[in-house]
Design an enzyme around this catalytic site. Structure first.
Site, PDB file in Angstrom:
ATOM      1  N   LYS A  29      -6.989   1.072  -2.560  1.00  0.00           N
ATOM      2  CA  LYS A  29      -5.583   0.688  -2.381  1.00  0.00           C
ATOM      3  C   LYS A  29      -5.220   0.746  -0.903  1.00  0.00           C
ATOM      4  O   LYS A  29      -5.421   1.763  -0.242  1.00  0.00           O
ATOM      5  CB  LYS A  29      -4.691   1.609  -3.200  1.00  0.00           C
ATOM      6  CG  LYS A  29      -4.944   1.490  -4.709  1.00  0.00           C
ATOM      7  CD  LYS A  29      -4.038   2.388  -5.519  1.00  0.00           C
ATOM      8  CE  LYS A  29      -4.321   3.849  -5.275  1.00  0.00           C
ATOM      9  NZ  LYS A  29      -3.583   4.738  -6.194  1.00  0.00           N
TER      10      LYS A  29
ATOM     11  N   THR B 112       8.966   5.844  -3.727  1.00  0.00           N
ATOM     12  CA  THR B 112       7.582   5.506  -4.085  1.00  0.00           C
ATOM     13  C   THR B 112       6.864   6.666  -4.778  1.00  0.00           C
ATOM     14  O   THR B 112       5.643   6.686  -4.860  1.00  0.00           O
ATOM     15  CB  THR B 112       6.787   5.112  -2.829  1.00  0.00           C
ATOM     16  OG1 THR B 112       6.857   6.189  -1.874  1.00  0.00           O
ATOM     17  CG2 THR B 112       7.322   3.835  -2.209  1.00  0.00           C
TER      18      THR B 112
ATOM     19  N   GLY C 177       5.036   8.690  -7.364  1.00  0.00           N
ATOM     20  CA  GLY C 177       4.295   8.369  -8.580  1.00  0.00           C
ATOM     21  C   GLY C 177       3.713   6.974  -8.628  1.00  0.00           C
ATOM     22  O   GLY C 177       3.284   6.520  -9.696  1.00  0.00           O
ATOM     23  N   THR C 178       3.652   6.288  -7.484  1.00  0.00           N
ATOM     24  CA  THR C 178       3.121   4.920  -7.520  1.00  0.00           C
ATOM     25  C   THR C 178       1.656   4.883  -7.964  1.00  0.00           C
ATOM     26  O   THR C 178       1.253   3.999  -8.714  1.00  0.00           O
ATOM     27  CB  THR C 178       3.252   4.241  -6.145  1.00  0.00           C
ATOM     28  OG1 THR C 178       2.709   5.105  -5.140  1.00  0.00           O
ATOM     29  CG2 THR C 178       4.701   3.942  -5.824  1.00  0.00           C
ATOM     30  N   GLY C 179       0.858   5.854  -7.494  1.00  0.00           N
ATOM     31  CA  GLY C 179      -0.556   5.875  -7.886  1.00  0.00           C
ATOM     32  C   GLY C 179      -0.727   6.117  -9.371  1.00  0.00           C
ATOM     33  O   GLY C 179      -1.535   5.462 -10.037  1.00  0.00           O
ATOM     34  N   CYS C 180       0.050   7.057  -9.912  1.00  0.00           N
ATOM     35  CA  CYS C 180      -0.004   7.339 -11.343  1.00  0.00           C
ATOM     36  C   CYS C 180       0.426   6.124 -12.154  1.00  0.00           C
ATOM     37  O   CYS C 180      -0.220   5.742 -13.141  1.00  0.00           O
ATOM     38  CB  CYS C 180       0.896   8.523 -11.686  1.00  0.00           C
ATOM     39  SG  CYS C 180       0.514  10.064 -10.835  1.00  0.00           S
TER      40      CYS C 180
END
Length: 264
Positions: free
Chosen positions: A176, A208, A210-213
């Site tokens: 990412k 932003t 928790g964007t990865g989760c």
């Protein structure tokens, strides 16, 4: 008779609801997948940061997984915050025992506010025990640097990092690119042979958390529905883009994204 796709998240609880188990289950639901969970740790946190982390006993994590999988099963699964080596090894053993194939590994290491969510000694277990079981691993660039020991500052270095992580056993690597500069965010998917670039506009916002989760949960949901990998990544990218774009603007720090975002 048509049955609903099912996805299991193995991750920490976020009391603020923006990341972790809460984000995963909301995202599964929004994308039409039945969500199940195995909680690895309880966190006390809000948009301003993580105030406390309380890992569950290893057997409690294993027991949750066993009870879910022996009855309900899972079409896909994802891991998030695993905290320590013992939990990683226990999770890996249950994944092998139940033969889970569509596993998304989100190598959660550090919270937005800087709190450490993976102990240093657990990184070796992540690489040796869990990555070889992954259908796809989804590191951001700091996580990729931690796993590879490389400095990653350019698209070419992203490709080199993807090769190094693939060599650890993951079947596919999604690097990412959100930490690189520029008005366009470019993610790079590597399947061991080919590279695919997926670009989207950067949204300037502090919301932003928790964007990865949320992204990895969307990817897991699509894999559970048998969407081919590249298409699943594209759908997950569209979902997180809309989730950030329409964030509810709550909290005094890094606010959550919009888990009821709608994409075609």
């Amino acid at each position: 008779m048509q049955t609903i796709a099912k996805a299991l998240t193995i991750a920490g609880s976020d009391s603020g609801g923006g990341a972790g188990i809460q984000a995963d289950l909301k995202t599964f639901h929004q994308l039409g997948v039945y969500g199940m969970s195995a909680i690895t740790a309880i966190t006390a946190q809000n948009t301003l940061g993580v105030a406390g982390v309380y890992p569950l006993p290893t057997e409690a994590v294993s027991h949750q997984m066993r009870e879910v999988l022996r009855d309900l099963g899972a079409d896909a699964a994802k891991t998030g915050m695993l905290f320590d080596a013992a939990i990683i090894k226990a999770v890996s053993e249950e994944i092998r025992t139940f033969g889970l194939k569509k596993l998304v590994v989100d190598p959660v290491m550090i919270a937005k506010g800087g709190a450490k969510l993976l102990l240093d000694e657990a990184i070796a277990a992540l690489k040796t025990d869990l990555l070889p079981l992954a259908e796809v691993v989804t590191p951001n660039l700091p996580e990729a640097e931690c796993m590879t020991g490389m400095e990653i500052r350019t698209p070419e270095e992203m490709r080199e990092g993807a090769r190094a992580i693939h060599a650890l056993g993951a079947r596919n690597v999604l690097m990412k690119g959100g930490h690189l500069e520029g008005d366009t965010v470019v993610d790079i998917l590597f399947d061991g042979t080919n590279f695919y670039e997926l670009a989207h506009e950067r949204i300037q916002t502090r919301h932003t958390h928790g964007t990865g989760c949320t992204f990895s949960a969307a990817l897991t949901a699509e894999l559970a529905k048998n969407t081919p990998l590249v298409g699943a990544v594209e759908k997950a990218n569209r979902f997180i883009f809309e989730a950030i774009k329409t964030a509810p603007q709550i909290g005094g720090g890094h606010g959550p994204t919009n888990h009821w975002a709608v994409v075609e």
